[in-house]
Design a protein around this motif. Structure first.
Motif, mmCIF file in Angstrom:
data_model
loop_
_atom_site.group_PDB
_atom_site.id
_atom_site.type_symbol
_atom_site.label_atom_id
_atom_site.label_comp_id
_atom_site.label_asym_id
_atom_site.label_seq_id
_atom_site.Cartn_x
_atom_site.Cartn_y
_atom_site.Cartn_z
ATOM 1 N N ASP A 227 8.898 7.128 4.082
ATOM 2 C CA ASP A 227 9.574 7.316 2.796
ATOM 3 C C ASP A 227 8.955 8.475 2.024
ATOM 4 N N TRP B 32 10.839 11.931 0.917
ATOM 5 C CA TRP B 32 10.992 12.332 -0.471
ATOM 6 C C TRP B 32 10.440 13.732 -0.736
ATOM 7 N N ASP C 124 11.208 18.775 1.976
ATOM 8 C CA ASP C 124 12.573 19.275 1.876
ATOM 9 C C ASP C 124 12.797 20.555 2.670
ATOM 10 N N ARG D 1 16.144 15.308 8.999
ATOM 11 C CA ARG D 1 16.693 16.269 8.029
ATOM 12 C C ARG D 1 17.597 17.298 8.697
ATOM 13 N N LYS E 65 19.231 6.581 7.942
ATOM 14 C CA LYS E 65 19.993 7.630 7.254
ATOM 15 C C LYS E 65 21.276 7.956 8.011
ATOM 16 N N TYR F 199 8.058 15.792 -6.826
ATOM 17 C CA TYR F 199 9.340 15.490 -6.190
ATOM 18 C C TYR F 199 9.912 14.202 -6.767
ATOM 19 N N ALA F 200 11.234 14.191 -6.962
ATOM 20 C CA ALA F 200 11.910 13.002 -7.466
ATOM 21 C C ALA F 200 12.109 11.991 -6.344
ATOM 22 N N VAL F 201 11.935 10.711 -6.685
ATOM 23 C CA VAL F 201 12.249 9.616 -5.755
ATOM 24 C C VAL F 201 13.688 9.206 -6.028
ATOM 25 N N PRO F 202 14.593 9.415 -5.079
ATOM 26 C CA PRO F 202 16.016 9.168 -5.347
ATOM 27 C C PRO F 202 16.296 7.730 -5.796
ATOM 28 N N GLY F 203 17.038 7.616 -6.912
ATOM 29 C CA GLY F 203 17.521 6.329 -7.363
ATOM 30 C C GLY F 203 16.544 5.478 -8.142
ATOM 31 N N THR G 237 8.627 9.817 -9.698
ATOM 32 C CA THR G 237 8.255 11.106 -9.105
ATOM 33 C C THR G 237 7.009 10.925 -8.236
#
Length: 268
Positions: free
Chosen positions: A11, A15, A18, A47, A75, A162-166, A170
């Motif tokens: 995870d 996150w 990228d 990815r 995913k 970095y943002a943690v989706p949902g 961060t």
């Protein structure tokens, strides 16, 4: 604070990893031109694999870390791309799939996780065996510059937030690097710190990974030993020319016509 391999924490990897600017589009374009099937080595959490699958190209993702493959599978299922993807747990230096591919790729510098010349040659020979006669092999690696290695050694380096989706959370990433220049190896201690939406620290992880840096001329010799010839060499994913100031090396190679990989021997 936990201390573990970075690649067990799928995870956190997903996150914060990228990729490099333009790499997904570059490898997807190669895949569409090849038409499949495509083999991706060191696929991680998928990815690039899933970017290729979105174009309807069948792709096999190989990684030696089961946690990464499990995340990739999740995913693929969530995006309904699992019909185009197959996942294999294996080491790229010990590849035995009994099939051939029109395109084989190693994105995101994953080849550098092979820590000896022997492992690198074994991986390249395996790629040669699994590549169709007129197939293409492509990968990218970091270009080591001595001044940069000196600057980064024993430094505590901020890698980004970095943002943690949902979740509204961060993750901040820091690296500390030690080098063994005799063996051209680096050991990275990677620190993750996770914050909630109020800025409160809720988890800290100490992870790590190792790599072996490779100079461009050295890579040419490795490819030749494995039976390849380089047909294109770029300094960026928009096919910029490669030069002395390039920080990335992207190569496209094909099998030498009428040749097989050199016999084993003389490897470090």
């Amino acid at each position: 604070m936990a201390d573990d391999s970075m690649y067990r924490w799928a995870d956190y990897y997903d996150w914060t990893s990228d990729g490099l600017d333009g790499d997904r589009s570059y490898y997807s374009d190669l895949a569409m031109n090849a038409g499949g099937p495509v083999l991706e080595l060191g696929c991680g959490t998928g990815r690039c694999t899933l970017a290729i699958a979105r174009h309807g190209v069948p792709v096999v993702g190989v990684d030696r870390q089961p946690e990464m493959l499990q995340k990739a599978k999740e995913k693929a299922e969530a995006t309904e791309l699992d019909g185009f993807c197959r996942w294999v747990e294996a080491d790229m230096s010990q590849l035995h799939l009994n099939e051939r591919f029109n395109l084989i790729i190693i994105p995101y510098r994953s080849f550098l996780h092979l820590l000896t010349v022997r492992e690198q040659i074994a991986a390249l020979r395996g790629i040669h065996r699994h590549l169709e006669k007129d197939g293409m092999f492509a990968m990218n690696i970091l270009v080591p510059h001595p001044h940069q290695l000196v600057e980064e050694e024993d430094s505590y380096l901020y890698r980004g937030s970095y943002a943690v989706p949902g979740f509204g959370e961060t993750v901040e990433v820091y690296d500390a690097i030690r080098f063994d220049h005799y063996h051209q190896q680096g050991v990275v201690s990677r620190y993750y710190e996770r914050f909630d939406r109020t800025g409160r620290s809720i988890e800290r992880l100490k992870t790590g990974f190792s790599f072996r840096y490779i100079y461009p001329v050295e890579l040419d010799h490795l490819l030749q030993l494995a039976g390849f010839e380089v047909v294109h060499r770029y300094g960026g994913f928009r096919r910029e020319p490669f030069g002395p100031h390039s920080s990335e090396l992207i190569i496209e190679a094909r099998k030498k016509k009428g040749t097989e990989p050199a016999e084993k021997g003389g490897l470090g």
